[in-house]
Every structure is written in structure tokens, then in C-alpha cells.
Design an enzyme around this catalytic site. Sequence first.
Site, mmCIF file in Angstrom:
data_model
loop_
_atom_site.group_PDB
_atom_site.id
_atom_site.type_symbol
_atom_site.label_atom_id
_atom_site.label_comp_id
_atom_site.label_asym_id
_atom_site.label_seq_id
_atom_site.Cartn_x
_atom_site.Cartn_y
_atom_site.Cartn_z
ATOM 1 C CG HIS A 1 -0.261 -0.034 2.547
ATOM 2 N ND1 HIS A 1 0.406 1.041 3.084
ATOM 3 C CD2 HIS A 1 -0.164 -1.034 3.461
ATOM 4 C CE1 HIS A 1 0.894 0.710 4.265
ATOM 5 N NE2 HIS A 1 0.568 -0.550 4.525
ATOM 6 C CB CYS B 1 1.985 -3.736 4.891
ATOM 7 S SG CYS B 1 0.444 -4.496 5.405
#
Length: 287
Positions: A246, A262
Site C-alpha cells: 500500500h 506490509c
Amino acid sequence: MPISRSRLSLVSLTAVALIVAVIVAVGLARGSEPDAAQPSTPASAAPSASVSAAASPTVPPAAEPPAGMPVIAYAKGPRGLPADPDPESVVPVTEALRPTTRIALYDAPGGRARAWLPPRISGLPVVAPIVARENGWAAVLVPAANRRIGWVPEAGWRAEPLRDQLLVNLAARRLTWLRDGAEQGRWSVAIGADRSPTPLGRTFVLGRTGTSGAVYAGLDALVLGSVPDEPEKLAASLQGAHTGIHAWSNSSAFGRDVSNGCVRTPAAVQRKLLAQVDPGTPVVVTP
């Protein structure tokens, strides 16, 4: 080639009989030798058993799935499936399975069914990369479980092509995008902190989801099939989460180990990935 020779000397009837008897005896003895050449049918007309077996390998039958077998869910991965035999392979994976109905995943070709792979997980269509084929079976990467594969019979579904591949090198803190094996871009990114490392191994893009907060630059995240290796070390709200790729608006994070697992990218990179990368795209995280 069999070679036969005969030579008769007309001396007397007795001598002829004796010579013939000797020749016959020698011929019989030679025919009993293991290496004796014998007239044979041409190979093309009578193929050997080994050639026939290689041309038509036996396909192990699929056992009936047991009653009450679990279905893979977003926060509930399967149990009993084998480890990925080559989890850090960066060889491009070029095809995937997209189930139209739930498919049983087995622990080996002709083995035991362990879990159902549904066509959608939390609303995201499942497109599972095919990483091996064996004896009429195909092995796919499994979502909601790290470095695991499941086997399915090669019947009742079709493979679809994959073009892209994402490589995450943790040591370099670098994300590389390949298409048909050619590099399309590489960027400095942020990866998981020591307490919440980015899971190693092969996984894939499960789909995309919305984000909330200015720090994500208003862009969707790419949800991966991988999950935290040690969820108990994370906040309760993240223990059932998946790894994602992201955007991150604070550029000071790039090149560092600071996330909850992440991969954080610059906003421009995330826009490019969202526009180009489809579900099923293989992602390989290497040390």
C-alpha cells in the site's frame, strides 16, 4: 542381426548327418544365450512397457473429500497442506487457477483432501498461481497460509495466463515489477519491523481493498495471500489481517524496517501497481 551359416561337404551320408546334428546342436545352444540375437518385431510395432508408461502416466484418483471439511476464509487458513518446496523461487509463474465453484485441495497427488478453496474470499475473487504439475494434478499457492501449496486434479477447471510478477527483496528494501520477465520498474520501499517482519516466500495478490487515513494517500491496498507469521505479537486488530502492498505518504519510511509487515510504497508507485497488476499476480519475498 541374426546371422546363420551352413556349409555341407558331400562326403558320405553318415558324415552329412553328423555335420547337420552338430550344426543344430550349436544353433540351439546359441539360442539359449541371453545375448543371442533373435528375429524380432520392429520397435515401432511393439513399444516397450517403459515407453508406454512414460507416454501415459497413471493419474492417481481423487479421494472423496470428508464431510465437514473446512473452507478457507480470510482469517482462517487451511491445515495439513504441504510446505511450498521452493518458497523463494523467482522463476516466473505463468498460469493460475480461477475456481468457479469451491475446489478441494489435497495434500499430495491422489492424497487426502484437507480444505475447500472457494471462488471468493471476503468478496475477493480467488486466482491461485499454479507452481507445479505432476501425474495429472496441479499444485497452487494457498491463500491465508504462508508458504503452503495444495494439489488439485487437472479436471473441471481451466488455467488462465499470468504476465506479471512482484519481487520484494528485504535486504535491499526494494520492490521490483516484472512483466513477461522484463523489468518494468524498481523502487525503494518500507518493509516489516523486527517484531512484525514481512513474511518470506511465494504468495500472490488476492485482490484490492480500500484504506482509511491520509497516510495511505487515498489509494487502495493490494491484499496478498500471506498472513503474519507471528500474529500474537501484533495488536489484536491486526492478528487476523493479511500482508498488503500500500501507499505511504511519509517518504522517510522508505528504505527502512518500520511496518507491521506490509510493504509501503510511494503513492506514484501504488497508482501504477493498481492500474497494472491483476489478482493472481505472484509475489516473491526474499531475504
